[in-house]
Design an enzyme around this catalytic site. Sequence first.
Site, short mmCIF file in Angstrom:
data_model
loop_
_atom_site.label_atom_id
_atom_site.label_comp_id
_atom_site.label_asym_id
_atom_site.label_seq_id
_atom_site.Cartn_x
_atom_site.Cartn_y
_atom_site.Cartn_z
N HIS A 95 -6.07 2.85 -3.94
CA HIS A 95 -5.97 3.10 -2.49
C HIS A 95 -6.35 4.55 -2.17
O HIS A 95 -5.84 5.13 -1.23
CB HIS A 95 -4.54 2.78 -2.03
CG HIS A 95 -4.36 2.68 -0.54
ND1 HIS A 95 -5.25 2.02 0.28
CD2 HIS A 95 -3.40 3.16 0.29
CE1 HIS A 95 -4.82 2.09 1.54
NE2 HIS A 95 -3.70 2.79 1.58
N HIS A 141 -5.00 9.44 0.16
CA HIS A 141 -5.00 8.77 1.46
C HIS A 141 -5.88 9.44 2.50
O HIS A 141 -5.59 9.40 3.71
CB HIS A 141 -3.58 8.58 2.00
CG HIS A 141 -3.43 7.27 2.74
ND1 HIS A 141 -3.84 7.10 4.05
CD2 HIS A 141 -2.95 6.07 2.36
CE1 HIS A 141 -3.59 5.86 4.43
NE2 HIS A 141 -3.06 5.20 3.41
N HIS A 168 3.89 -2.23 2.98
CA HIS A 168 3.91 -0.87 2.43
C HIS A 168 5.21 -0.66 1.68
O HIS A 168 6.28 -0.92 2.23
CB HIS A 168 3.76 0.14 3.57
CG HIS A 168 2.48 0.00 4.32
ND1 HIS A 168 2.31 -0.94 5.31
CD2 HIS A 168 1.29 0.64 4.19
CE1 HIS A 168 1.07 -0.85 5.78
NE2 HIS A 168 0.42 0.09 5.11
N ASP A 219 0.82 -1.22 0.00
CA ASP A 219 0.00 0.00 0.00
C ASP A 219 0.85 1.26 0.00
O ASP A 219 2.02 1.24 0.39
CB ASP A 219 -0.87 0.03 1.26
CG ASP A 219 -1.99 -0.97 1.20
OD1 ASP A 219 -2.85 -0.95 2.06
OD2 ASP A 219 -2.00 -1.80 0.26
N ASP A 220 0.22 2.35 -0.39
CA ASP A 220 0.70 3.73 -0.21
C ASP A 220 1.73 4.19 -1.23
O ASP A 220 2.22 5.30 -1.14
CB ASP A 220 1.26 3.97 1.21
CG ASP A 220 0.22 3.75 2.29
OD1 ASP A 220 -0.95 3.53 1.93
OD2 ASP A 220 0.57 3.80 3.48
#
Length: 422
Positions: free
Chosen positions: A291, A295, A382, A241-242
């Site tokens: 995603h 954020h 991540h 993620d991210d």
Amino acid sequence: MKKILIFILFLIFITGCHAKEEVGMIMEKSEHSMISIHYPITHIKKIDKKVKNYVEEVYSNFQENYVSGDTLQPELNIDYTYDFYSERYFVITLFTYINDYSFDTATTDVFSLVYDSSSKKFLTLLDVVSPNDWTILLEKTKIKLMKDYENELNEQKLDEFLGDFPVKNVYFSIHPNDLTLYFLGSQISDFDDRFFAISFSSSEIPFTLQLESSVAINYEEILETESSIDPTHPVVALTFDDGPTSYTEKILDILKQEEAVATFFVLGNKVEMYPDVIRRIVEEGSEIGNHSYNHKWLSRLSVNEIKWQVDKTQEEIFSITGKYPRYLRPTYGSINKRIYTATSLNVVLWTIDPKDWKSKSSKEIAKDVYEVVEDEDIVLMHDNHKRTIDAVSILIPKLKELGYQFVTLSELEEVKKLREFY
Ligand code: ZN
């Protein structure tokens, strides 16, 4: 000794056929048994593997239950039908017939598959009969089965089985003018040594195979890029993620070296910054998920705000890869009704969280995955910490040692579907 020899020949037959010969064959005549097996070879790995598994299973069951028993020269016959049309669909059905001459009726079994070489997926009934037509399909299925096999069915079992339709295992084959459904005896009758078949014309049940809108396929490309995931072995989906960040390429390097894939849940605002990384993820067989754009804590936003976050990111990714992601991982793993209202993407969380964002060593992160990992797990990491990269380089070889295959989330879904279906 003879049996071993025949089995070796059999293996050579089914594993060693690389020529353009399209029929696999096992013929055996002996005082112990008569075997005649024919099956198609398509040179599409996924299909051939399924067909081979079926043939092998029937063959070894036959050896075990008939040949080594005291029946007199039992016979095993496997035959098939194979259609490939519209340069797109493979429709294969294998019919097994076993006769040990000790009963009046032979044992029969069926196995079928429909493969769309364009989407590279095995189709299920859900793919060919629209949900709107299910009620009518169920009604007509029952009527037809009762009519054709009046005294042979167990109506209670039949009702139960059709009650769960279509989730359960229903083999079918499809042709431009008819749809055939196959039911195993154990599913709808008190006989477990035979199958039942009924056919519908397209005027009875509307079904589709998009035969007209066929996409020209590059056959060679299929052969090269065909995924070789074996659904009988454990799979694990690594997700990051991210990103993308400057570390993402390092992870891609490791994946490439280890011949593994993963799914990257990216942020829309970073997609613009790393178009080459985005492109590379897709080119190397990994998958991109959504995603959010920047954020935000999605579950705290309004439906319209969530929609903007998701759609904007979809467009960013599409503009680079030409593909829209299929999965959304909400920020902070937080889900609510508004998210489902805002998007039709599949919402996916994870099953293992090694907490790589905490300050812990790479070894610990890796260990917190491989010590608990189970088949079909989804691992959350991540791609914005150096320690995660080192953890991945420890973790992947370790998971391989444990027999795991690496899959993207789409592949995981496919594996699950195959396991349910067969
Ligand atoms: Zn996140």
